[in-house]
Write a protein that holds these residues in place. Structure first.
Motif, mmCIF file in Angstrom:
data_model
loop_
_atom_site.group_PDB
_atom_site.id
_atom_site.type_symbol
_atom_site.label_atom_id
_atom_site.label_comp_id
_atom_site.label_asym_id
_atom_site.label_seq_id
_atom_site.Cartn_x
_atom_site.Cartn_y
_atom_site.Cartn_z
ATOM 1 N N SER A 94 0.799 -1.202 0.115
ATOM 2 C CA SER A 94 0.065 -0.058 -0.014
ATOM 3 C C SER A 94 0.796 1.287 -0.104
ATOM 4 O O SER A 94 0.493 2.290 -0.919
ATOM 5 N N MET A 127 2.057 1.744 -3.468
ATOM 6 C CA MET A 127 1.334 2.019 -4.462
ATOM 7 C C MET A 127 0.700 3.648 -4.011
ATOM 8 O O MET A 127 0.779 4.414 -5.070
ATOM 9 N N GLY A 128 0.672 4.025 -2.841
ATOM 10 C CA GLY A 128 0.271 5.288 -2.541
ATOM 11 C C GLY A 128 1.253 6.127 -2.978
ATOM 12 O O GLY A 128 1.154 7.336 -3.435
ATOM 13 N N LEU A 129 2.597 5.797 -2.738
ATOM 14 C CA LEU A 129 3.689 6.776 -3.046
ATOM 15 C C LEU A 129 3.925 6.885 -4.539
ATOM 16 O O LEU A 129 4.010 8.045 -5.248
#
Lengths: 213, 213, 213, 213
Positions: free
Chosen positions: B162, B165-167
């Motif tokens: 996560s 992916m967020g980064l």
DNA sequence: AATGAATGAGACTTCATTCAT
DNA sequence: TATGAATGAAGTCTCATTCAT
């Protein structure tokens, strides 16, 4: 002049915009912004297509209004957090976002896609930045108080924010049937807050730690 | 050895598919999948609209091919990681993903949006799942070897995945001018690997830790 | 009673489907199904191209609706036949079909060509088979009553049916200027009914001539 | 200069036009003229699309050439008829046409559809008229010789011609799977010639005539 | 204020034809 | 002569938006 009271939601023109927004959100969440049609939004709201244009000048305007209301909802999430420890605060924050993602699937995807439209992008940017700033301010305060390791507060916030955004997207994709997601928001939130606070590395001297705070 | 370099679009028919894919990626990254038109893709590739259909049966097929090539690129990223410590491995993984995000802005957003199309969703799912499984396997191995705290390996992987992916999304949004992103991929990668491994919490007995490994 | 007859295409929305069907029939009869464009059908109906799709989901659906209405018209033709002698019945049937062919030129050709589309073929098949069965039932009844020579009733019906279909096509082709056709439907009908009933062979004495085989 | 003798049909450029015509006929028979693509014709002929245009200036020209060859084939059918009785002649004619329809399904439909194109229509008209005229001349001769009832010879020919055309179309539709057609060409031919010559009406004094020769 | 039929620009896709090799 | 990639006009269909009722 009509004597039927059968349609309960049809005699409150003042609620029309909110009804339309709610319907639009549901449709956007099903199809994404581009594939959502005004016809479908109108049907979902129980009004005619023309009525949509009595309250919003365009499909894009509906999205802009939706962004506003979503941003407002997020800000309230953050403001509602009252926790004694940083770990609790983080867990609550994560849980709030994950719950939102479950209740409003595809919202983030819709918003992100909307970024491609410059006007919507600017609007969304303003909203999110304000929310981000709140969060960052809290983080900096904690960091300054010595509760955190002397890590670049930007990095810390980025780590948390990214993790949340990634999780959120994971949940949204799960809602479209894309992925599995067996844990509940609260479980995930606590586990992640633990990881974030204490790290993954095994520490011989710290024995028996589970992921219960 | 051929004596013509005057016609830009008349090079080698064998390169045409790759050219079209590259053009399509640029256009998708500019507009997103739904808003990208075949006319624009063709123009970006320097060919006519009909030529597109000599190589791909549909617009959707172009996206599917793009997904394949992207997935392949990611898999290579993971395979290329050779690190002595887990922290290094994580840092390299993060850095690889962030670099990709910088070089192919909006790719992830495009893919996510494409998930709304069930067929594309299935295709993408298959690709991602395979990559995910590689990563998870490595994680489980490390976890079993005792290098990690006794944390649910699912949680650990979810936390890392996560976060990445967020980064990634953060970086992609930055590429559209949406956000600031002052640090380099490597800097961010090391800092986050540190956070992930060691946590954010200050530890009185551990003094002088910086975010240098 | 309404005071506007100025807008030709703005009459009664309820009549729109029939208007579109009539226009489509004219265009199909001019160009055949494949060469007919939705643009031309819309123009002929005095509406925009998009309006077509408010009433029919596709060009093919327009043809299907046309087949239904044509089949209905044919069935009525057959039901309207009330004659004392078989010769009269046949003559009336032929005449009815020929008149239809004159009033709706190329209809049969359009339908036949449409058979190339499997879905349309099935639809048309169902329609025609039903009509054919009515006709064949009448024929079998007559044959069983001894009014006909002991000929295979299938052959008899095939002879009549083929003759009519052939004539119809002849008339349709004549309508496109392809062929001459000097006689009126009724004249042709009576002459052919006569041939069909009594044969072509000369019977000077009009009694008991054996026929060579 | 190439030393491979593996492609047997590839070294006779003089046969190319005929090969292409044969391929085109097969494709037209499968799909009809409009839906047949030059790509498919080329593939069926085992040549490239460009080669088609070395022998025929356009798709339409291929159809025109096909009409010529088909008309020639029909004329030969008629010329080959040598019968002592009129009934036999008619039976042979019908059988010849029905066999052709079985071997070249959809040919007639293709030609009829082609009538919609004025240029093709003129061409086809000329061909058919010539064949019709041969047939009509024979008919008139027989009629003048007193072998037929004093029926308008135009009607007689029309009856026969229509019946054949109708049957032909029936057979072609059967070939597309549209209809059943249980009898053989010869059986149908004899039965119909009988009907045409002797009529359907029962004649008490003629007992025992069946449609078995 | 509400309706929904009408609109037409524009999307994706097909295919007859051309032409450099 | 043969090839087949390239072309682009044209076709079917969609959908945000307007407007008479």
């Amino acid at each position: 002049m009509s004597h039927e009271e059968s349609q309960p939601a049809r005699r409150r023109p003042a609620q029309r915009p909110a009804e339309i927004l709610a319907a639009a959100e549901r449709v956007f969440n099903r199809c994404g912004y581009d594939r959502a049609t005004t016809r479908e939004i109108a049907a979902e709201a129980g009004v005619s297509e023309g009525t949509l244009y009595n309250y919003f000048p365009s499909k894009r305007a509906i999205l802009l209004a939706l962004i506003d209301s979503t941003a407002e909802s997020w800000r309230q999430d953050i403001e509602c957090i009252h926790a004694s420890t940083l770990e609790d605060a983080i867990a609550q924050l994560i849980a709030a976002r994950l719950r939102f993602a479950q209740e409003h699937p595809l919202t983030i995807l819709t918003l992100q896609q909307a970024v491609l439209d410059p006007e919507i992008g600017r609007h969304l940017d303003a909203m999110v930045t304000r929310g981000q700033d709140d969060l960052m301010a809290r983080f900096r305060a904690l960091s300054a108080s010595g509760a955190l390791r002397p890590i670049d507060p930007f990095v810390a916030e980025e780590a948390l924010g990214s993790m949340i955004m990634g999780l959120t997207i994971g949940i949204e994709l799960a809602a479209v049937g894309w992925h599995r997601q067996p844990l509940s928001p609260e479980e995930i939130a606590h586990a992640l807050a633990d990881v974030l606070m204490n790290g993954l590395r095994a520490r011989p001297e710290e024995k028996g730690t589970s992921h219960e705070s």
